[in-house]
Design a protein around this motif. Structure first.
Motif, PDB file in Angstrom:
ATOM      1  N   MET A   1     -65.139   5.659  23.302  1.00  0.00           N
ATOM      2  CA  MET A   1     -65.905   4.594  23.990  1.00  0.00           C
ATOM      3  C   MET A   1     -67.001   5.222  24.839  1.00  0.00           C
ATOM      4  O   MET A   1     -66.758   6.213  25.546  1.00  0.00           O
ATOM      5  N   LYS A   3     -69.443   5.918  27.873  1.00  0.00           N
ATOM      6  CA  LYS A   3     -69.267   5.824  29.322  1.00  0.00           C
ATOM      7  C   LYS A   3     -70.040   4.598  29.834  1.00  0.00           C
ATOM      8  O   LYS A   3     -71.142   4.322  29.379  1.00  0.00           O
ATOM      9  N   LYS A   4     -69.418   3.866  30.764  1.00  0.00           N
ATOM     10  CA  LYS A   4     -70.074   2.670  31.291  1.00  0.00           C
ATOM     11  C   LYS A   4     -71.361   3.039  32.014  1.00  0.00           C
ATOM     12  O   LYS A   4     -71.407   4.039  32.724  1.00  0.00           O
ATOM     13  N   LYS A   5     -72.388   2.243  31.786  1.00  0.00           N
ATOM     14  CA  LYS A   5     -73.656   2.504  32.471  1.00  0.00           C
ATOM     15  C   LYS A   5     -73.518   2.218  33.963  1.00  0.00           C
ATOM     16  O   LYS A   5     -72.866   1.248  34.348  1.00  0.00           O
ATOM     17  N   LEU A   7     -74.245   0.772  37.605  1.00  0.00           N
ATOM     18  CA  LEU A   7     -74.879  -0.441  38.127  1.00  0.00           C
ATOM     19  C   LEU A   7     -75.728  -0.041  39.330  1.00  0.00           C
ATOM     20  O   LEU A   7     -75.221   0.574  40.283  1.00  0.00           O
ATOM     21  N   GLY A  32     -79.633   3.042  34.263  1.00  0.00           N
ATOM     22  CA  GLY A  32     -78.460   2.162  34.325  1.00  0.00           C
ATOM     23  C   GLY A  32     -78.828   0.700  34.231  1.00  0.00           C
ATOM     24  O   GLY A  32     -79.957   0.345  33.885  1.00  0.00           O
ATOM     25  N   ASP A  33     -77.832  -0.156  34.538  1.00  0.00           N
ATOM     26  CA  ASP A  33     -78.058  -1.601  34.604  1.00  0.00           C
ATOM     27  C   ASP A  33     -78.590  -1.934  35.982  1.00  0.00           C
ATOM     28  O   ASP A  33     -77.950  -1.626  36.992  1.00  0.00           O
ATOM     29  N   ARG A  92     -69.527  -6.477  40.865  1.00  0.00           N
ATOM     30  CA  ARG A  92     -68.777  -5.305  41.352  1.00  0.00           C
ATOM     31  C   ARG A  92     -69.675  -4.474  42.259  1.00  0.00           C
ATOM     32  O   ARG A  92     -70.894  -4.678  42.314  1.00  0.00           O
ATOM     33  N   ASP A  95     -73.028   1.346  41.831  1.00  0.00           N
ATOM     34  CA  ASP A  95     -72.810   2.789  41.877  1.00  0.00           C
ATOM     35  C   ASP A  95     -73.900   3.486  42.669  1.00  0.00           C
ATOM     36  O   ASP A  95     -73.740   4.641  43.068  1.00  0.00           O
TER      37      ASP A  95
END
Lengths: 258, 258
Positions: A1, A3-5, A7, A32-33, A92, A95
Motif C-alpha cells: 500500500m 504511504k498516505k499523503k 495533510l 501532500g493534500d 484529522r 501533518d
C-alpha cells in the motif's frame, strides 16, 4: 500500500488571494493534500489576535479553477483561521501547517507583530509541526520564484524529521535572485526594536490623527542572527518557542522583596 | 533636593473606563507621576496587533474629575497606545509601564493572546521596565481591593531593582479574598493549550457563522508553574521574554538537510 499523503494546512495574513499564498499552495500541492483556510482580507500586523467579541464567517471557495486544494475564506484573523481549520474543518490533525509566504519581513522582533508567525505558533500550540515563510519584499508583485525550492526543501525536512517539542520555524527570504541566494542558515532572532515616528495629520473635519510609521533599529552585530543572514543573502531559519518564560530571570526576580 | 518622582505609563486592553485600569491608576498615583494612554474601547484578545492600515485617533480626556493623572484615549490597540505614549505623548522615557489590571486570566499560554501583556512586552522592547497585571475574574464588577497591595509591592520592587534585560513581568491574581491570598510566587509559564469548540449558528439571512469558544487544557503538573500557584491562591509572577528564539533547538534543526 502506498504511504498516505501528508495533510498540509496552508494559511497566511495577507489574505487568501495574495500572490504569496498562491506560491505556497503551488509548492505544497507537490508534497501532500492541501487545505487552505485563510483570511478573506489583509490582516498584516494582527499579531496573535483572536476574534472573541464578534462572529466568524468561513466559506468554501475556489480561487482558481482546476486547482486541486480545498479552500476556505474566513472573516477572522490568521489565528482564527488555524483554530477553525483544526477544530472545525479538517477531519484529522494536519501533518504540517505552513503560513505565508508573507509579503514583507518577519525577522527579528517583527516576529511578535506578525500574523503570519502567529498562525504558525497557534498550530504549534496544537502540536502541529509548523513553519512561517516571509519574503523581504512588501510589493504585491514580489517575485516568489527564487524561493520556491527552499520552501519545498524546508517543508520536506519538516515532514521527515520530528520538530522539537514546543518549537515552530520562522523562515525569512532575502529579496534576491536565484543566483544571489547563498543557501540556508539556522539563526537566532537578532536583538532589535522599532522607533516609531508618528505622522500627525488633520482630517477634513479638523480632528488630528496619526499614521504609524517607524524605523527598524538593529543594534545586534552577531553573525549568528537572522538579520546578518538576510543581509548576506542567506535564507534565515529561526526556531521559535511559545514558552515565553525567561527561565534565566527567575532567580533574579526571586531576589526581590516579594 | 527631593528625588524626582518616577514617571509611570498606564495602559490596558479592556478600555480606558474599565474598573481594572481605574484600580491600577489609583495605586500608581501613590508611587509617581501617572500618564494613562489606553484604548477607547475593549481590545481583549488583540495580542500584539498594531494598526498599520488605518488612522489612529488619540484624545486628551478626563475620566473622573479631581484625579491628578493625565489621560489619553486612543482608537488603536494596546500596543499602539504604548507606541503613541513613548514616541509622541511623553516628554521622556517612563520609568515604569504597567498594563491592566485585566479582567480575566493571562496566565500560561494565554500570554500569547493577551493585549494586556503585549502592551507590557512592547514597552519592554523599548527598554522600559514593564508589568502586566491580570485578575482571574472576567466580570465587570470584579473586586480589585484585595490585590492592590500586591500591585503596589511588585511595582515598587520593579522601580527599586533593575529589571533583567529583555524581560517583562506577567502577574496574575487568583480570585480570592485578602485573607485567602497566600503571597507571591515567581513561576514559569505552565505548558497548556486551548481546544476550541466552535459554536455554529445560522444568521437571519441563512448564512452560517461561528462563535469561538474553547476549553483550557493544562497537562503540566509542575508545582513551579503559574497555574499551580494560582490554583493554590498565590499571586503568580512569570518573567516573560521577547527573544522567542528556541536556542536549545538550533542544534537539532542544524542536523536537518538544509
Amino acid at each position: 500500500m502506498a504511504k498516505k499523503k501528508p495533510l498540509i494546512l496552508v494559511t497566511n495574513d495577507d489574505g487568501i488571494t495574495a500572490p504569496g499564498i498562491r506560491a505556497l499552495i503551488e509548492v505544497m500541492n507537490t508534497l501532500g493534500d492541501v487545505c487552505v483556510v485563510a483570511p478573506d482580507s489583509p490582516q498584516s500586523g494582527m499579531g496573535h489576535a483572536i476574534t472573541i467579541n464578534d462572529t466568524l464567517y468561513c466559506d468554501k471557495i475556489q480561487v482558481h479553477k482546476d486547482e486541486q486544494q480545498q479552500e476556505y475564506s474566513c472573516s477572522g484573523t490568521p489565528v482564527d483561521c488555524v483554530k477553525l481549520a483544526v477544530n472545525e474543518i479538517l477531519k484529522r490533525k494536519p501533518d504540517l501547517c505552513v503560513s505565508g509566504i508573507n509579503h514583507g519581513s518577519n525577522s527579528s522582533i517583527n516576529v511578535i507583530y506578525s500574523g503570519t508567525m502567529s498562525a504558525a505558533v497557534e498550530a504549534g500550540t496544537q502540536g502541529i509541526p509548523s513553519i512561517g515563510f516571509s519574503l523581504l519584499d512588501y510589493s504585491l508583485d514580489a517575485n516568489f520564484e527564487p524561493v520556491k525550492k527552499y520552501v519545498k526543501q524546508i517543508a520536506e525536512e519538516c515532514l521527515k524529521n520530528s520538530m522539537p517539542k514546543g518549537v515552530v520555524l520562522n523562515v525569512n527570504f532575502p529579496k534576491a535572485s536565484a543566483k544571489e541566494l547563498k543557501g540556508i542558515k539556522v539563526c537566532r532572532q537578532a536583538n532589535a526594536h522599532w522607533i516609531e515616528n508618528f505622522d500627525k495629520r488633520t482630517n477634513p473635519l479638523g480632528r488630528e490623527y496619526y499614521w504609524l510609521t517607524g524605523e527598524f533599529v538593529n543594534e545586534d552585530k552577531g553573525e549568528d542572527t537572522d538579520e546578518w543572514a538576510l543581509a548576506n543573502n542567506y535564507v534565515s531559519v529561526v526556531p521559535v518557542q511559545f514558552d515565553l518564560t525567561a527561565h534565566h530571570a527567575i532567580q533574579d526576580i526571586n531576589s526581590w522583596e516579594l
